[in-house]
Write a protein that holds these residues in place. Structure first.
Motif, PDB file in Angstrom:
ATOM      1  N   SER A 168       9.914  21.632  10.580  1.00  0.00           N
ATOM      2  CA  SER A 168       9.443  22.328  11.518  1.00  0.00           C
ATOM      3  C   SER A 168       9.973  23.864  11.583  1.00  0.00           C
ATOM      4  O   SER A 168       9.346  24.709  11.545  1.00  0.00           O
ATOM      5  N   GLN A 184       8.686  25.717   8.577  1.00  0.00           N
ATOM      6  CA  GLN A 184       7.291  26.394   8.783  1.00  0.00           C
ATOM      7  C   GLN A 184       7.342  27.473   9.735  1.00  0.00           C
ATOM      8  O   GLN A 184       6.591  28.488   9.366  1.00  0.00           O
ATOM      9  N   ASP A 185       8.056  27.707  10.755  1.00  0.00           N
ATOM     10  CA  ASP A 185       8.367  28.941  11.466  1.00  0.00           C
ATOM     11  C   ASP A 185       8.829  29.828  10.397  1.00  0.00           C
ATOM     12  O   ASP A 185       8.446  30.945  10.584  1.00  0.00           O
ATOM     13  N   ALA A 237      13.404  29.348   4.402  1.00  0.00           N
ATOM     14  CA  ALA A 237      12.618  27.925   4.419  1.00  0.00           C
ATOM     15  C   ALA A 237      12.996  27.146   3.427  1.00  0.00           C
ATOM     16  O   ALA A 237      12.964  25.813   3.599  1.00  0.00           O
TER      17      ALA A 237
END
Length: 75
Positions: free
Chosen positions: A43, A46-47, A57
């Motif tokens: 998660s 993704q941000d 990432a």
């Protein structure tokens, strides 16, 4: 798994022994376990992708893969 400090930093952004400790802590009551930890890393990735922080990432995704591989070893 210890890949060496500089290799770990390139792969994960931290030392693999730190990840091992986070995995151990995730198994404590009410912490959600390794599955929740891997989900959290994904998660976050993704941000970070949405913000254009692709290298960070990539490291988060590598952390998630490390957690998943550690789960396979304990089964």
């Amino acid at each position: 798994m210890n890949y060496g400090h500089s290799k770990d930093m390139e792969l994960f952004g931290c030392d693999s022994t730190e990840l091992d400790e986070v995995i151990r802590e995730s198994r404590e009551p009410l912490m959600g376990g390794p599955t929740m930890l891997a989900t959290s890393y994904l998660s976050d990735a993704q941000d970070l992708i949405a913000m254009g922080a692709n290298d960070l990432a990539r490291k988060m995704i590598n952390c998630a893969k490390y957690v998943i591989s550690s789960m396979e070893k304990t089964q």
